[in-house]
Design an enzyme around this catalytic site. Structure first.
Site, PDB file in Angstrom:
ATOM      1  N   PRO A  88     -43.024  36.454   8.440  1.00 14.52           N
ATOM      2  CA  PRO A  88     -41.754  35.731   8.634  1.00 14.52           C
ATOM      3  C   PRO A  88     -41.757  34.882   9.901  1.00 14.52           C
ATOM      4  O   PRO A  88     -40.889  34.031  10.080  1.00 14.52           O
ATOM      5  CB  PRO A  88     -40.702  36.836   8.710  1.00 14.52           C
ATOM      6  N   GLU A 115     -44.940  47.306  10.724  1.00 17.39           N
ATOM      7  CA  GLU A 115     -44.029  46.500  11.556  1.00 17.39           C
ATOM      8  C   GLU A 115     -44.675  45.230  12.076  1.00 17.39           C
ATOM      9  O   GLU A 115     -44.004  44.319  12.542  1.00 17.39           O
ATOM     10  CB  GLU A 115     -43.520  47.330  12.739  1.00 17.39           C
ATOM     11  N   ARG A 153     -50.532  25.562  -9.245  1.00 11.03           N
ATOM     12  CA  ARG A 153     -49.883  24.609 -10.159  1.00 11.03           C
ATOM     13  C   ARG A 153     -50.303  23.171  -9.868  1.00 11.03           C
ATOM     14  O   ARG A 153     -50.146  22.292 -10.713  1.00 11.03           O
ATOM     15  CB  ARG A 153     -48.353  24.688 -10.022  1.00 11.03           C
ATOM     16  N   ASP A 168     -41.588  18.123 -10.903  1.00 11.49           N
ATOM     17  CA  ASP A 168     -40.881  19.291 -10.400  1.00 11.49           C
ATOM     18  C   ASP A 168     -39.906  18.915  -9.297  1.00 11.49           C
ATOM     19  O   ASP A 168     -40.129  17.964  -8.565  1.00 11.49           O
ATOM     20  CB  ASP A 168     -41.872  20.300  -9.791  1.00 11.49           C
TER      21      ASP A 168
HETATM   22  N1  ADE Z   1     -43.853  39.133   5.267  1.00 15.08           N
HETATM   23  C1  ADE Z   1     -42.646  39.713   5.345  1.00 15.08           C
HETATM   24  N2  ADE Z   1     -41.665  38.842   5.157  1.00 15.08           N
HETATM   25  C2  ADE Z   1     -42.256  37.631   4.940  1.00 15.08           C
HETATM   26  C3  ADE Z   1     -41.772  36.324   4.686  1.00 15.08           C
HETATM   27  N3  ADE Z   1     -40.476  36.048   4.616  1.00 15.08           N
HETATM   28  N4  ADE Z   1     -42.682  35.344   4.525  1.00 15.08           N
HETATM   29  C4  ADE Z   1     -44.000  35.603   4.617  1.00 15.08           C
HETATM   30  N5  ADE Z   1     -44.511  36.817   4.853  1.00 15.08           N
HETATM   31  C5  ADE Z   1     -43.654  37.825   5.010  1.00 15.08           C
END
Ligand code: ADE
Length: 257
Positions: A88, A115, A153, A168
């Protein structure tokens, strides 16, 4: 194109890769996905892949040794193709990134769990970090599948219809127009007459106008990046006039140009 996926849960990939378009691409040798279980490179007898963080704090951290050993065994050191960490904290994924990545013959994907990962993996092994959105999943496996499918794709020959990927949503920075199929009347709800008219020029115009209208209402931010003709801008004016929409600042900017 080849993907090498490094994960603690290779089994979650199989059912998806064995379905529909990805299965066909693999069967037709347009796509290879090699799954590597990081746990197989853990050297101790319990095959440990995580440990507690130095300095305290909650959660467990992915240990560097098994990840380095797995990646080095498959890709060498330094890795001989880009190694993408799914996290993330990465750069938000979008269609443009997918298009650039689809030019690579081979990509490594590293799925985080626990974590977090030991920072030395990031610093010395990973070449790119990608997030699929501002929310937190339990690991990088679903994000890795999202990347594989989006990028695959775009491989020439992947979709039956060569125009498929180009049409798309996002490929042209506009959302897609609404689609209909048979029957022409369902529970009294009718398909727009124009689509039954057989007049392809008018249908194309209707498609474009619907795409502009949808994008304006739902994602006006996309219009700033879209390739708009003078006639598109006039259509946008007309849509705004007829629906009494507040003109978003983004659109005012475009119309000024
Ligand atoms: N791992 C955990 N959450 C994630 C996300 N939103 N994007 C990419 N990898 C992740």
């Amino acid at each position: 194109m080849r993907f090498d996926v490094f994960t603690l849960f290779p089994e979650v990939f199989d059912p998806y890769l064995e379905t529909s378009i990805l299965k066909r691409a693999i069967d037709n040798e347009l796509l290879e996905v090699h799954l590597h279980n990081i746990r197989n490179w853990a050297a101790d007898k319990h095959h440990t892949t995580d440990d507690t963080p130095y300095g305290g704090g909650g959660g467990m951290i992915m240990k560097p040794e098994p990840v380095f050993a797995a990646v080095e065994a498959e890709l060498g050191y330094p890795p001989d193709c880009p190694l993408i960490l799914l996290t993330p904290q990465g750069k938000p994924f979008n269609q443009n990134m997918a298009m650039k990545l689809s030019e690579q013959p081979r990509l490594g994907l590293l799925c985080g769990r626990y974590e977090g990962i030991d920072e030395r993996i990031r610093q010395h092994l990973v070449s790119k970090e990608i997030s699929i959105g501002d929310y937190v999943l339990s690991g990088g496996e679903l994000p890795a599948l999202v990347l594989i499918e989006t990028i695959a794709r775009l491989i020439p020959g992947m979709l039956g219809d060569p125009k498929g990927a180009a049409d798309d949503s996002f490929a042209s920075s506009l959302l897609e127009y609404p689609h209909y199929t048979r029957p022409p009347t369902f529970r009294g709800w009718e398909v727009p007459d124009i689509l039954l008219s057989g007049n392809h020029a008018s249908i194309n115009q209707w498609h474009r106008k619907q795409a502009l209208q949808r994008t304006l209402k739902r994602r006006p931010d996309l219009l700033t990046k879209a390739d708009l003709s003078q006639s598109d801008i006039e259509q946008l004016y007309e849509i705004i006039r007829n629906t009494k929409l507040e003109i978003p600042n983004e659109i005012k900017e475009i119309i000024k140009k």
